[in-house]
Design a protein around this motif. Structure first.
Motif, mmCIF file in Angstrom:
data_model
loop_
_atom_site.group_PDB
_atom_site.id
_atom_site.type_symbol
_atom_site.label_atom_id
_atom_site.label_comp_id
_atom_site.label_asym_id
_atom_site.label_seq_id
_atom_site.Cartn_x
_atom_site.Cartn_y
_atom_site.Cartn_z
ATOM 1 N N ILE A 14 55.186 -20.345 105.623
ATOM 2 C CA ILE A 14 53.896 -20.091 104.974
ATOM 3 C C ILE A 14 54.096 -19.366 103.651
ATOM 4 C CG2 ILE A 14 51.765 -18.745 105.131
ATOM 5 C CD1 ILE A 14 51.738 -19.381 108.131
ATOM 6 N N VAL A 15 54.976 -18.361 103.655
ATOM 7 C CA VAL A 15 55.248 -17.610 102.426
ATOM 8 C C VAL A 15 55.776 -18.540 101.346
ATOM 9 C CG1 VAL A 15 56.742 -15.847 101.409
ATOM 10 C CG2 VAL A 15 55.611 -15.402 103.579
ATOM 11 N N LYS A 16 56.705 -19.407 101.709
ATOM 12 C CA LYS A 16 57.329 -20.293 100.735
ATOM 13 C C LYS A 16 56.394 -21.411 100.279
ATOM 14 C CE LYS A 16 61.594 -22.787 99.908
ATOM 15 N NZ LYS A 16 62.898 -23.137 100.436
ATOM 16 N N GLN A 17 55.726 -22.086 101.202
ATOM 17 C CA GLN A 17 54.931 -23.265 100.863
ATOM 18 C C GLN A 17 53.520 -22.927 100.404
ATOM 19 O OE1 GLN A 17 55.216 -25.611 104.415
ATOM 20 N NE2 GLN A 17 57.408 -25.959 104.156
ATOM 21 N N SER A 18 52.834 -22.078 101.122
ATOM 22 C CA SER A 18 51.439 -21.795 100.823
ATOM 23 C C SER A 18 51.277 -20.709 99.758
ATOM 24 C CB SER A 18 50.708 -21.377 102.101
ATOM 25 O OG SER A 18 49.386 -21.046 101.836
ATOM 26 N N MET A 19 52.068 -19.649 99.867
ATOM 27 C CA MET A 19 51.940 -18.527 98.942
ATOM 28 C C MET A 19 52.799 -18.703 97.694
ATOM 29 S SD MET A 19 51.885 -15.480 101.794
ATOM 30 C CE MET A 19 51.322 -14.168 100.723
ATOM 31 N N LYS A 20 53.716 -19.693 97.722
ATOM 32 C CA LYS A 20 54.612 -19.978 96.588
ATOM 33 C C LYS A 20 55.451 -18.761 96.194
ATOM 34 C CE LYS A 20 52.694 -24.071 95.878
ATOM 35 N NZ LYS A 20 52.811 -24.916 96.997
ATOM 36 N N LEU A 21 55.938 -18.049 97.215
ATOM 37 C CA LEU A 21 56.793 -16.882 96.996
ATOM 38 C C LEU A 21 58.102 -17.090 97.734
ATOM 39 C CD1 LEU A 21 54.096 -14.132 97.617
ATOM 40 C CD2 LEU A 21 55.063 -14.771 95.400
ATOM 41 N N HIS A 22 59.114 -16.335 97.356
ATOM 42 C CA HIS A 22 60.400 -16.399 98.044
ATOM 43 C C HIS A 22 60.315 -15.478 99.259
ATOM 44 C CE1 HIS A 22 64.613 -16.027 99.003
ATOM 45 N NE2 HIS A 22 64.842 -17.049 98.212
ATOM 46 N N PRO A 23 60.499 -16.008 100.468
ATOM 47 C CA PRO A 23 60.276 -15.199 101.664
ATOM 48 C C PRO A 23 61.310 -14.112 101.931
ATOM 49 C CG PRO A 23 61.009 -17.395 102.277
ATOM 50 C CD PRO A 23 60.811 -17.396 100.789
ATOM 51 N N PHE A 24 62.482 -14.196 101.334
ATOM 52 C CA PHE A 24 63.536 -13.261 101.709
ATOM 53 C C PHE A 24 63.872 -12.240 100.640
ATOM 54 C CE2 PHE A 24 64.182 -17.030 104.372
ATOM 55 C CZ PHE A 24 63.940 -16.431 105.598
ATOM 56 N N VAL A 25 62.898 -11.864 99.835
ATOM 57 C CA VAL A 25 63.068 -10.720 98.941
ATOM 58 C C VAL A 25 62.434 -9.519 99.640
ATOM 59 C CG1 VAL A 25 63.110 -12.076 96.822
ATOM 60 C CG2 VAL A 25 60.951 -11.220 97.672
ATOM 61 N N ARG A 26 62.754 -8.330 99.196
ATOM 62 C CA ARG A 26 62.240 -7.119 99.856
ATOM 63 C C ARG A 26 60.756 -6.955 99.559
ATOM 64 N NH1 ARG A 26 62.276 -2.603 102.164
ATOM 65 N NH2 ARG A 26 62.604 -0.522 101.431
ATOM 66 N N THR A 27 59.946 -7.631 100.352
ATOM 67 C CA THR A 27 58.498 -7.655 100.200
ATOM 68 C C THR A 27 57.863 -7.695 101.583
ATOM 69 O OG1 THR A 27 58.753 -8.900 98.142
ATOM 70 C CG2 THR A 27 56.592 -8.942 99.150
ATOM 71 N N VAL A 28 56.709 -7.080 101.726
ATOM 72 C CA VAL A 28 55.977 -7.097 102.994
ATOM 73 C C VAL A 28 54.875 -8.146 102.899
ATOM 74 C CG1 VAL A 28 54.472 -5.757 104.514
ATOM 75 C CG2 VAL A 28 56.453 -4.669 103.464
ATOM 76 N N TYR A 29 54.760 -8.956 103.936
ATOM 77 C CA TYR A 29 53.727 -9.987 104.011
ATOM 78 C C TYR A 29 52.828 -9.681 105.205
ATOM 79 C CZ TYR A 29 57.058 -12.273 100.969
ATOM 80 O OH TYR A 29 57.911 -12.553 99.937
ATOM 81 N N VAL A 30 51.511 -9.772 104.982
ATOM 82 C CA VAL A 30 50.536 -9.480 106.034
ATOM 83 C C VAL A 30 49.780 -10.763 106.368
ATOM 84 C CG1 VAL A 30 48.550 -8.067 106.694
ATOM 85 C CG2 VAL A 30 50.292 -7.132 105.152
ATOM 86 N N PHE A 31 49.696 -11.081 107.657
ATOM 87 C CA PHE A 31 49.016 -12.277 108.140
ATOM 88 C C PHE A 31 47.968 -11.865 109.162
ATOM 89 C CE2 PHE A 31 53.387 -13.281 107.103
ATOM 90 C CZ PHE A 31 53.264 -14.401 106.294
#
Length: 86
Positions: free
Chosen positions: A49-66
């Motif tokens: 979801i992070v990669k395809q929908s949010m267009k972000l790189h999922p494995f950088v030091r970032t917090v994702y909330v779902f």
């Protein structure tokens, strides 16, 4: 009165009401996914979801909330890559 597992934000720290505390790094970015996520997908599905929908790189030091379909539960993910030793 808040539910026992409900989190409250105070003084820049996320403090669940059961007593545990997590301090967020000032440089850490937090992104919230607006659409409902299927929590059965586990970590690989959330990374997709992070990669395809949010267009972000999922494995950088970032917090994702779902959140779920009813928006009454959340999952907070800090995705990291573990490299195996050579």
């Amino acid at each position: 009165m808040p539910a026992p597992a409900e989190a409250q934000l105070r003084d820049g720290a996320l403090r669940p009401s059961h007593g545990a505390m997590r301090q967020l790094d000032d440089a850490l970015k937090v992104y919230a996914h607006r659409d409902a996520a299927d929590f059965r997908k586990r970590i690989n599905g959330l990374a997709a979801i992070v990669k395809q929908s949010m267009k972000l790189h999922p494995f950088v030091r970032t917090v994702y909330v779902f959140s779920n379909q009813r928006h009454d539960r959340i999952t907070v993910a800090l995705l990291r890559v573990r490299l195996s030793p050579p």
